[in-house]
Design an enzyme around this catalytic site. Sequence first.
Site, PDB file in Angstrom:
ATOM      1  N   ASP A  12       0.854  -1.179   0.000  1.00 33.75           N
ATOM      2  CA  ASP A  12       0.000   0.000   0.000  1.00 33.75           C
ATOM      3  C   ASP A  12       0.892   1.232   0.000  1.00 33.75           C
ATOM      4  OD1 ASP A  12      -2.435   1.354   0.073  1.00 33.75           O
ATOM      5  OD2 ASP A  12      -2.410   1.494   2.248  1.00 33.75           O
ATOM      6  N   ASP A  14      -0.233   5.051   1.016  1.00 31.63           N
ATOM      7  CA  ASP A  14      -0.448   5.938   2.159  1.00 31.63           C
ATOM      8  C   ASP A  14      -0.458   5.130   3.458  1.00 31.63           C
ATOM      9  OD1 ASP A  14      -0.876   8.611   0.941  1.00 31.63           O
ATOM     10  OD2 ASP A  14      -2.493   7.564  -0.093  1.00 31.63           O
ATOM     11  N   LYS A 183      -9.686  -2.655  -3.067  1.00 34.89           N
ATOM     12  CA  LYS A 183      -9.634  -3.252  -1.740  1.00 34.89           C
ATOM     13  C   LYS A 183     -10.875  -2.887  -0.931  1.00 34.89           C
ATOM     14  CE  LYS A 183      -5.856  -1.033  -0.891  1.00 34.89           C
ATOM     15  NZ  LYS A 183      -4.701  -0.461  -0.177  1.00 34.89           N
ATOM     16  N   ASP A 208      -1.466  -1.032   5.972  1.00 32.47           N
ATOM     17  CA  ASP A 208      -1.623  -0.406   7.290  1.00 32.47           C
ATOM     18  C   ASP A 208      -3.047  -0.509   7.813  1.00 32.47           C
ATOM     19  OD1 ASP A 208      -2.628   1.477   5.357  1.00 32.47           O
ATOM     20  OD2 ASP A 208      -2.504   3.041   6.900  1.00 32.47           O
TER      21      ASP A 208
END
EC number: 3.1.3.5
Length: 275
Positions: A12, A14, A183, A208
């Site tokens: 990912d 961010d 996602k 995250d």
Amino acid sequence: MAKRKIDCWLTDMDGVLVHENKALPGAAELIEQWRDSDTRFLVLTNNSIYTPRDLSARLYRSGIEVPEDKIWTSALATAAFLADQAPEGSAFIIGEAGLTTAMHEAGFVMTDANPDFVVLGETRTYSFEAITKAIRLINNGARFIATNPDVTGPSAEGVLPATGAVAALITAATKRDPYYVGKPNPMMFRSAMNKLGAHSERTGMIGDRMDTDVVAGIEAGLHTILVLSGIASREDVDRYPFRPAAILDSVQDLLESGTGDGSDDKSHKGRKNKS
């Protein structure tokens, strides 16, 4: 858990590589390590606004060099999915350059005259006219697709309504649920692996968020690593009935482990300790 040899990576963006346009610890070094060793990898994002070139430039300004062909967005995943579903089809699109460019390059015709699909992506300029047109086209038989289910997005002034929120509005008016490609649909990871020519058994996913990155990674059969440099905290993990293979403070720990898969003592200690 049996040790797996990981030679392909999905990560990912961010919360893993950057936060508020600043590189997170170890991010630039990890990407450099992958590039120097010819490791296959893709940087993933649910954001459908920007093209890979835009995102590559954004990462470069943060001090991370990621070529545009190493970036995979929900817009690209959506275009790849629809190109397989209806080659050279037609679509009415609500979205920005990241989505319209991806759909054009996938061979789609953009039209509001009896399209095969209505495709909803993120934009900063949702219009009542476009949403009304989408509702009417869906009611007339167009299939409803959305790039991702995120209901809010960030801005300097606070949260903004995002794709999932506008999709809910359209669903309320049409009684039709969209098919979300991004996602937590593992479809996005599988399309990324197809681009890399990767196998799930030897692919790792770094994210995250438990509710998108980790669950989608598990459902796609990937080696999942949760980093605590973004949304999730260690306390959040215990609220879910599933767990990642490893929990790390940041991608810096991947560099320090020397294994590249988070399977050293430090990461496993992180998994077992509970606050």
